[in-house]
Design an enzyme around this catalytic site. Structure first.
Site, PDB file in Angstrom:
ATOM      1  CB  SER A 212      -4.658  -9.083 -12.391  1.00 48.81           C
ATOM      2  OG  SER A 212      -4.557  -9.038 -11.004  1.00 48.81           O
TER       3      SER A 212
ATOM      4  CG  ASN B  39      -8.307  -6.531  -1.129  1.00 50.96           C
ATOM      5  OD1 ASN B  39      -7.353  -6.710  -1.887  1.00 50.96           O
ATOM      6  ND2 ASN B  39      -8.450  -5.447  -0.410  1.00 50.96           N
ATOM      7  CB  THR B  40      -5.373  -9.980  -3.234  1.00 52.92           C
ATOM      8  OG1 THR B  40      -4.993  -9.299  -2.039  1.00 52.92           O
ATOM      9  CG2 THR B  40      -5.191  -9.076  -4.428  1.00 52.92           C
TER      10      THR B  40
ATOM     11  CB  CYS C 182      -5.058  -4.562   2.235  1.00 52.21           C
ATOM     12  SG  CYS C 182      -3.515  -4.954   1.408  1.00 52.21           S
TER      13      CYS C 182
ATOM     14  CE  LYS D  73     -10.864  -4.614  -3.278  1.00 53.83           C
ATOM     15  NZ  LYS D  73      -9.909  -3.964  -4.163  1.00 53.83           N
TER      16      LYS D  73
ATOM     17  CG  LEU E  77      -2.085  -1.048   1.147  1.00 51.81           C
ATOM     18  CD1 LEU E  77      -2.814  -1.132   2.491  1.00 51.81           C
ATOM     19  CD2 LEU E  77      -3.086  -0.760   0.041  1.00 51.81           C
TER      20      LEU E  77
HETATM   21  C1  LIG Z   1      -0.554  -4.826  -7.635  1.00 51.08           C
HETATM   22  C2  LIG Z   1      -1.888  -4.752  -6.927  1.00 51.08           C
HETATM   23  C3  LIG Z   1      -2.124  -3.705  -6.042  1.00 51.08           C
HETATM   24  C4  LIG Z   1      -3.354  -3.629  -5.371  1.00 51.08           C
HETATM   25  N1  LIG Z   1      -3.588  -2.564  -4.517  1.00 51.08           N
HETATM   26  C5  LIG Z   1      -4.823  -2.446  -3.930  1.00 51.08           C
HETATM   27  C6  LIG Z   1      -5.132  -1.302  -3.133  1.00 51.08           C
HETATM   28  O1  LIG Z   1      -4.337  -0.369  -2.981  1.00 51.08           O
HETATM   29  N2  LIG Z   1      -6.361  -1.247  -2.560  1.00 51.08           N
HETATM   30  C7  LIG Z   1      -7.316  -2.237  -2.710  1.00 51.08           C
HETATM   31  O2  LIG Z   1      -8.412  -2.123  -2.173  1.00 51.08           O
HETATM   32  N3  LIG Z   1      -7.039  -3.315  -3.496  1.00 51.08           N
HETATM   33  C8  LIG Z   1      -5.834  -3.436  -4.091  1.00 51.08           C
HETATM   34  N4  LIG Z   1      -5.583  -4.521  -4.916  1.00 51.08           N
HETATM   35  C9  LIG Z   1      -6.634  -5.540  -5.103  1.00 51.08           C
HETATM   36  C10 LIG Z   1      -7.455  -5.273  -6.378  1.00 51.08           C
HETATM   37  O3  LIG Z   1      -8.150  -4.054  -6.303  1.00 51.08           O
HETATM   38  C11 LIG Z   1      -8.477  -6.417  -6.617  1.00 51.08           C
HETATM   39  O4  LIG Z   1      -9.376  -6.491  -5.548  1.00 51.08           O
HETATM   40  C12 LIG Z   1      -7.791  -7.777  -6.784  1.00 51.08           C
HETATM   41  O5  LIG Z   1      -6.564  -7.658  -7.469  1.00 51.08           O
HETATM   42  C13 LIG Z   1      -8.679  -8.784  -7.523  1.00 51.08           C
HETATM   43  O6  LIG Z   1      -8.991  -8.321  -8.811  1.00 51.08           O
HETATM   44  P1  LIG Z   1      -8.192  -8.798 -10.140  1.00 51.08           P
HETATM   45  O7  LIG Z   1      -8.159 -10.300 -10.110  1.00 51.08           O
HETATM   46  O8  LIG Z   1      -8.978  -8.210 -11.271  1.00 51.08           O
HETATM   47  O9  LIG Z   1      -6.813  -8.201 -10.041  1.00 51.08           O
HETATM   48  C14 LIG Z   1      -4.362  -4.624  -5.597  1.00 51.08           C
HETATM   49  C15 LIG Z   1      -4.099  -5.665  -6.500  1.00 51.08           C
HETATM   50  C16 LIG Z   1      -2.891  -5.729  -7.174  1.00 51.08           C
HETATM   51  C17 LIG Z   1      -2.670  -6.862  -8.147  1.00 51.08           C
END
Ligand SMILES: Cc1cc2nc3c(=O)[nH]c(=O)nc-3n(C[C@H](O)[C@H](O)[C@H](O)COP(=O)(O)O)c2cc1C
Length: 303
Positions: free
Chosen positions: A265, A191-192, A128, A164, A72
């Site tokens: 992504s 989220n991830t 997160c 989230k 972050l």
């Molecule tokens: C490099 C990276 C940075 C991320 N930073 C944040 C963030 O600052 N805040 C947040 O809520 N989610 C963050 N995420 C999560 C994404 O917003 C999302 O919820 C997650 O990657 C799943 O979606 P996707 O499969 O389309 O990537 C991040 C994901 C990635 C890959």
């Protein structure tokens, strides 16, 4: 026309939303995302004072997606307010700020500081995997702490409040119900997903932070189930996020119950114009399946 939709009263030209953490930092990078067809943009999560991220390695890709522990990094609320102002002077696309905090009071304070900003919604990142709350785990792991953070922001929010959630809980429905009752206008899921990768030669985890958050195609089935379950538990809209790469993925996510879809992504794999590509692909599916509006597919998988 077929792709136009609405989220908490905000009009979107299409249901693709840039997920937080991917390029949504400066006015110019957000302008590029808007030019490339995103229906709305979520900014990178920020806190009050800003934060340096984790040392390298912070991210690694694999067949199923990506593992990251960026940590972050951000420049804090003051600089972000400037970026919001500059973006809104040149672009009318809906813009969602994203905030994270170490305490409920910091969440409330950040929301207060966003009161006069020209944003269309605030997303609170209580999930997160690389950031702990004052009790040592993300706020979204408990209905009590999730509701406290939501209620604290709700009191000061001048715009809709998105919350989230993490998929890494035994019962996501109880967290969803708790944040809805505390005043959430919508839920962003997911989220991830916490994960790890090991390097055989160094005999250690690959990321400096050891573990990180999984994203991309590997997590799509997890995200679909979370969105499906949340849809059955609450009445507020869902921003379905996790593993959306194609228009087909987006339609599946909307059938599970998402009003709009978050795309993160996929920007790495399909390039910055992924939003235009996903929209074209969604349009083809809708035409083929005989839908006149994308709104008709929301929740169709619930019989
Ligand atoms: C490099 C990276 C940075 C991320 N930073 C944040 C963030 O600052 N805040 C947040 O809520 N989610 C963050 N995420 C999560 C994404 O917003 C999302 O919820 C997650 O990657 C799943 O979606 P996707 O499969 O389309 O990537 C991040 C994901 C990635 C890959």
């Amino acid at each position: 026309m077929r792709l136009q939709t609405e989220l908490c009263g905000i009009k979107l030209s299409n249901p693709t939303v840039l997920a937080s953490g991917i390029m949504g930092i400066t006015a110019s990078s957000m302008g590029l995302i808007a030019e490339n067809g995103a229906g709305a943009i979520t900014m990178k999560s920020i806190n009050t004072e800003g934060k340096t991220g984790h040392p390298n390695p912070i991210a690694i890709t694999f067949d199923g997606g990506m593992l990251n522990a960026v940590g972050l990094p951000n420049k804090g609320i003051k600089e972000t307010l400037e970026e919001i102002k500059e973006f809104k002077e040149q672009c009318s696309a809906p813009l969602f700020a994203s905030i994270f905090a170490q305490s409920v009071d910091e969440f409330a304070e950040l929301t207060k500081q966003l009161y006069k900003a020209q944003i269309d919604a605030i997303e609170i990142n209580i999930s997160c995997p690389n950031c702990d709350d004052e009790f040592g785990k993300p706020f979204s792991c408990s209905p009590i702490t999730a509701a406290k953070a939501t209620a604290a922001c709700k009191e000061y929010a001048a715009v809709p409040l998105f919350v989230k959630l993490t998929p890494n809980v035994p019962n996501i429905q109880e967290i969803a119900k708790a944040v809805e009752a505390a005043g959430a206008s919508a839920i962003t899921a997911i989220n991830t997903v916490p994960g790890m990768m090991i390097d055989i030669h160094t005999r250690s985890p690959i990321l400096f932070n050891k573990s990180g958050g999984l994203s991309g195609p590997a997590i799509k089935p997890i995200a679909l189930k979370c969105v499906y379950d949340i849809y059955e538990a609450v009445k507020i809209p869902i921003i379905g996020t996790g593993g959306i790469m194609t228009g087909q993925d987006a339609i599946e996510m909307m059938m599970a119950g998402a009003t709009v879809v978050g795309i993160g992504s996929a920007v790495y794999w399909r390039d910055i114009d992924v939003f235009k590509k996903v929209c074209r692909e969604m349009d083809v599916v809708l035409e083929k399946e005989g839908f006149t509006s994308v709104k008709e597919v929301v929740g169709l998988a619930h019989k």
